[in-house]
Design a protein around this motif. Structure first.
Motif, PDB file in Angstrom:
ATOM      1  N   TYR A  21       0.863  -1.474   0.191  1.00 54.18           N
ATOM      2  CA  TYR A  21       0.221   0.328   0.229  1.00 54.18           C
ATOM      3  C   TYR A  21       1.399   1.593  -0.202  1.00 54.18           C
ATOM      4  CZ  TYR A  21      -3.840  -2.773   1.272  1.00 54.18           C
ATOM      5  OH  TYR A  21      -4.410  -3.807   1.436  1.00 54.18           O
ATOM      6  N   THR A  72      -5.221  11.020   4.924  1.00 55.36           N
ATOM      7  CA  THR A  72      -6.152   9.115   5.421  1.00 55.36           C
ATOM      8  C   THR A  72      -5.105   8.641   6.969  1.00 55.36           C
ATOM      9  OG1 THR A  72      -7.119   7.125   5.146  1.00 55.36           O
ATOM     10  CG2 THR A  72      -5.122   7.448   4.096  1.00 55.36           C
ATOM     11  N   ALA A 124      -7.356   1.671   7.116  1.00 56.73           N
ATOM     12  CA  ALA A 124      -7.109   1.169   5.752  1.00 56.73           C
ATOM     13  C   ALA A 124      -7.791  -0.574   6.768  1.00 56.73           C
ATOM     14  CB  ALA A 124      -6.144   0.320   4.976  1.00 56.73           C
TER      15      ALA A 124
END
Length: 194
Positions: free
Chosen positions: A72, A133, A138
Motif C-alpha cells: 500500500y 488518511t 484501512a
C-alpha cells in the motif's frame, strides 16, 4: 513525450515530474534510500503486507513489491502521484492512493517544493489541499512493515497506525529529519519499540 505535469525520462527509464529542478539529484537520493529498504526487508519475518508513505514517483513501492505480497503506497503530491501510477502500471501487487498519511481522515495543506521528495504537510505555509488518511482506517488484514518518508510527519502517520501496530507488531522504518529526531524516538519508545 509527456502527460500533464510529467514526462518520461529515458536516463531513468521512469516517468518524472516536470517541475523537478534537479532530476539527477532526486534520482540519486531515491536510489540511496533503497539500501535502507533492503535492511528493513531482511528484518521482516513475513512479507505479506507493507504500508509505505512518501511513494514519490514509485521507486520504493516497486522495490518493496518484489518482496511483499501487497504494497500500500501513499503519495499526495499531484504530479508525483501521476508519475507513480505510470511507473507502477505493470505491477499488480501495489495499491496506490493519492493522499497524505497521518493520524486521521481529514483535509490537510501541503507546502510545494522544487523537488519531488520534499513536499510536506504544513498547516501554516501549505497551499495545496490534499486528503489525509490513516493506516488504521484501512483496517488491514496484516501488516509486516511500515515504511515512512513523509518529511517530518512520521509521528502523525504512526499515530494513525496505533491499532495496526498493537495488533501486528510490524517493523517500522522512518526517516529521521534532524528537527524531528527526538519526537520520533520519543514516540517509538512510547509504543514499546526501539
Amino acid at each position: 513525450m509527456g502527460s500533464a505535469g510529467i514526462e518520461f525520462r529515458s536516463e531513468f527509464k521512469m516517468w518524472w515530474p516536470k517541475y523537478d529542478h534537479n532530476p539527477a539529484g532526486s534520482y540519486a537520493k531515491l536510489k540511496q534510500g533503497i539500501g535502507a529498504l533492503e535492511h528493513t526487508i531482511e528484518l521482516c519475518d513475513q512479507k505479506k503486507v507493507v504500508f509505505q508513505a512518501g511513494g514519490n514517483i514509485g521507486m520504493w513501492p516497486l522495490r518493496l513489491s518484489r518482496s511483499f505480497e501487497l504494497v500500500y503506497t501513499f503519495e499526495p503530491a499531484p504530479d508525483n502521484f501521476r508519475a507513480l501510477v505510470k511507473n507502477i502500471s505493470m505491477t499488480k501487487n501495489i495499491a496506490a492512493f493519492q493522499s497524505a498519511l497521518g493520524h486521521d481522515t481529514s483535509l490537510v495543506k501541503m507546502r510545494k517544493s522544487k523537488s519531488p521528495g520534499t513536499w510536506r504537510v504544513d498547516a501554516g505555509e501549505g497551499s495545496v489541499e490534499v486528503i489525509q488518511t490513516s493506516i488504521d482506517a484501512a483496517r488491514p488484514h496484516a501488516c509486516d512493515a511500515i515504511v515512512l518518508d513523509v518529511e517530518g510527519y512520521e509521528v502523525e502517520a504512526l499515530r494513525g497506525a496505533t491499532e495496526t501496530i498493537k495488533k501486528f507488531h510490524p517493523i517500522i522504518h522512518v526517516e529521521e529529519l534532524p528537527a524531528k529526531r527526538e519526537a520520533i524516538r520519543r514516540y517509538i519508545s512510547e509504543i514499546g519499540y526501539s
